[in-house]
Design a protein around this motif. Structure first.
Motif, PDB file in Angstrom:
ATOM      1  N   ILE A 153       0.836  -1.199   0.000  1.00 12.48           N
ATOM      2  CA  ILE A 153       0.000   0.000   0.000  1.00 12.48           C
ATOM      3  C   ILE A 153       0.871   1.249   0.000  1.00 12.48           C
ATOM      4  CG2 ILE A 153      -1.687   1.323   1.338  1.00 12.48           C
ATOM      5  CD1 ILE A 153      -2.751  -1.368   2.372  1.00 12.48           C
ATOM      6  N   GLY A 154       1.937   1.225   0.784  1.00 14.41           N
ATOM      7  CA  GLY A 154       2.828   2.373   0.846  1.00 14.41           C
ATOM      8  C   GLY A 154       3.547   2.632  -0.459  1.00 14.41           C
ATOM      9  N   LEU A 155       3.847   1.564  -1.205  1.00 14.76           N
ATOM     10  CA  LEU A 155       4.557   1.712  -2.476  1.00 14.76           C
ATOM     11  C   LEU A 155       3.633   2.147  -3.606  1.00 14.76           C
ATOM     12  CD1 LEU A 155       7.170   1.303  -4.165  1.00 14.76           C
ATOM     13  CD2 LEU A 155       6.411  -1.062  -4.541  1.00 14.76           C
ATOM     14  N   LEU A 156       2.448   1.558  -3.692  1.00 16.77           N
ATOM     15  CA  LEU A 156       1.565   1.765  -4.839  1.00 16.77           C
ATOM     16  C   LEU A 156       0.524   2.859  -4.638  1.00 16.77           C
ATOM     17  CD1 LEU A 156       0.896  -1.911  -6.002  1.00 16.77           C
ATOM     18  CD2 LEU A 156       2.679  -0.330  -6.746  1.00 16.77           C
ATOM     19  N   THR A 157       0.415   3.386  -3.427  1.00 18.93           N
ATOM     20  CA  THR A 157      -0.575   4.439  -3.183  1.00 18.93           C
ATOM     21  C   THR A 157       0.028   5.542  -2.324  1.00 18.93           C
ATOM     22  OG1 THR A 157      -1.533   3.703  -1.066  1.00 18.93           O
ATOM     23  CG2 THR A 157      -2.290   2.578  -3.050  1.00 18.93           C
ATOM     24  N   ARG A 158      -0.754   6.602  -2.156  1.00 13.17           N
ATOM     25  CA  ARG A 158      -0.376   7.689  -1.247  1.00 13.17           C
ATOM     26  C   ARG A 158      -1.138   7.591   0.068  1.00 13.17           C
ATOM     27  NH1 ARG A 158       2.191  11.904  -4.008  1.00 13.17           N
ATOM     28  NH2 ARG A 158       3.467  10.933  -5.631  1.00 13.17           N
ATOM     29  N   ILE A 159      -1.782   6.464   0.307  1.00  7.20           N
ATOM     30  CA  ILE A 159      -2.511   6.267   1.557  1.00  7.20           C
ATOM     31  C   ILE A 159      -1.501   6.210   2.707  1.00  7.20           C
ATOM     32  CG2 ILE A 159      -3.993   4.696   2.864  1.00  7.20           C
ATOM     33  CD1 ILE A 159      -5.132   3.738   0.183  1.00  7.20           C
ATOM     34  N   PRO A 160      -1.692   7.030   3.731  1.00  6.66           N
ATOM     35  CA  PRO A 160      -0.713   7.045   4.832  1.00  6.66           C
ATOM     36  C   PRO A 160      -0.786   5.771   5.662  1.00  6.66           C
ATOM     37  CG  PRO A 160      -2.583   8.468   5.339  1.00  6.66           C
ATOM     38  CD  PRO A 160      -2.772   8.021   3.923  1.00  6.66           C
ATOM     39  N   VAL A 161       0.231   4.950   5.561  1.00  7.10           N
ATOM     40  CA  VAL A 161       0.320   3.729   6.353  1.00  7.10           C
ATOM     41  C   VAL A 161       1.687   3.704   7.029  1.00  7.10           C
ATOM     42  CG1 VAL A 161      -1.267   2.361   4.966  1.00  7.10           C
ATOM     43  CG2 VAL A 161       1.150   2.448   4.347  1.00  7.10           C
ATOM     44  N   ARG A 162       1.744   3.083   8.186  1.00  5.73           N
ATOM     45  CA  ARG A 162       3.013   2.967   8.891  1.00  5.73           C
ATOM     46  C   ARG A 162       3.765   1.746   8.346  1.00  5.73           C
ATOM     47  NH1 ARG A 162       3.011   3.389  15.300  1.00  5.73           N
ATOM     48  NH2 ARG A 162       2.420   5.500  14.647  1.00  5.73           N
ATOM     49  N   VAL A 163       4.935   2.001   7.802  1.00  5.24           N
ATOM     50  CA  VAL A 163       5.729   0.933   7.195  1.00  5.24           C
ATOM     51  C   VAL A 163       7.086   0.852   7.878  1.00  5.24           C
ATOM     52  CG1 VAL A 163       6.766   0.080   5.068  1.00  5.24           C
ATOM     53  CG2 VAL A 163       4.573   1.297   4.975  1.00  5.24           C
TER      54      VAL A 163
END
Length: 258
Positions: free
Chosen positions: A19-29
């Motif tokens: 999700i962090g790579l393919l989108t701009r959705i803020p997720v904790r990685v």
């Protein structure tokens, strides 16, 4: 033995990494873990697609249910998809069109693809992509089961990226695709099972059409990329996603008309 050799095939953190790579959705990685996992996290790309497709579909269909005309509702859904992904796939399509058809040899094509400027081929490719996908959404948001079709298209088109990453070598020594690495066959199989499994549930009998289109579009993109630059790059993967999305949308609309 490398770090990736000791990693399990699946890890819960892969979903956040995808999700962090393919989108701009803020997720904790966990960047250290994501880097160590590398291409092993690619199995989760279809899950990122499911999320993007859901957001696109829910905005488009929701707007339509509120009385917004279908063409405008589709434009809103398309805009959400572009914002959520940061237009990374559209950028890949533009760079691919400019490079593959603007250069005379593999080195020249890769140089053009890396250039931040956009040329005539790139502009035309983006305009056609936006127009075709807008018309697809306009039709699907008013169709029975349209939301599930939109989500399935988003998942399958990102499954194609994983398959292409596994199939073709990296065409250049740097770049995003090179940094992520190449998934192994099992990673690609899991991605196909996730994307294909959801498509079977949501599309029913038309999965045969969707699967055929995905295979043909991925194969076509791969053959062209290998002939033009000797492999794949992040731009090629983005272009493949866009082409699969358009092909799937057109195919499903034709299936609805039968």
């Amino acid at each position: 033995m490398t770090v990736s050799d000791t990693n399990p095939t699946l890890a819960a953190s892969d979903v956040g990494a995808a999700i962090g790579l393919l989108t701009r959705i803020p997720v904790r990685v966990d960047m250290d873990r994501a880097t160590a996992r590398g291409a092993k996290a690619a199995w989760a790309y279809p899950i990122a697609g499911l999320i993007v497709g859901f957001l696109v579909g829910i905005v488009g269909i929701g707007a339509s249910l509120l009385g917004v005309p279908a063409p405008l509702a589709a434009a809103l859904g398309l805009a959400v998809g572009i914002i959520v992904t940061g237009a990374m796939h559209e950028d890949g399509l533009a760079d691919t069109a400019d490079g593959l058809w603007g250069g005379w040899d593999p080195e020249g094509r890769l140089k053009i693809m890396k250039d931040s400027y956009i040329g005539a081929y790139g502009v035309i490719a983006i305009v056609l992509s936006l127009l075709i996908r807008w018309m697809i959404l306009t039709t699907l948001i008013d169709a029975d089961g349209g939301l599930w079709m939109i989500i399935a298209i988003a998942a399958l088109s990102r499954t194609a990226m994983v398959v292409l990453m596994t199939w073709l070598p990296n065409a250049r020594t740097g770049g995003l695709s090179r940094a992520v690495g190449r998934p192994d066959k099992m990673t690609a199989v899991i991605a196909a099972a996730i994307g294909g499994g959801f498509a079977i549930i949501s599309l029913g009998g038309t999965i045969i059409i969707a699967a055929g289109i995905t295979v043909l579009a991925t194969l076509g993109c791969g053959i062209i990329a290998r002939a033009k630059i000797g492999g794949q790059t992040g731009d090629i993967l983005g272009a493949t996603q866009q082409i699969c999305e358009m092909g799937l949308g057109i195919g499903l609309i034709c299936a609805l008309a039968l």
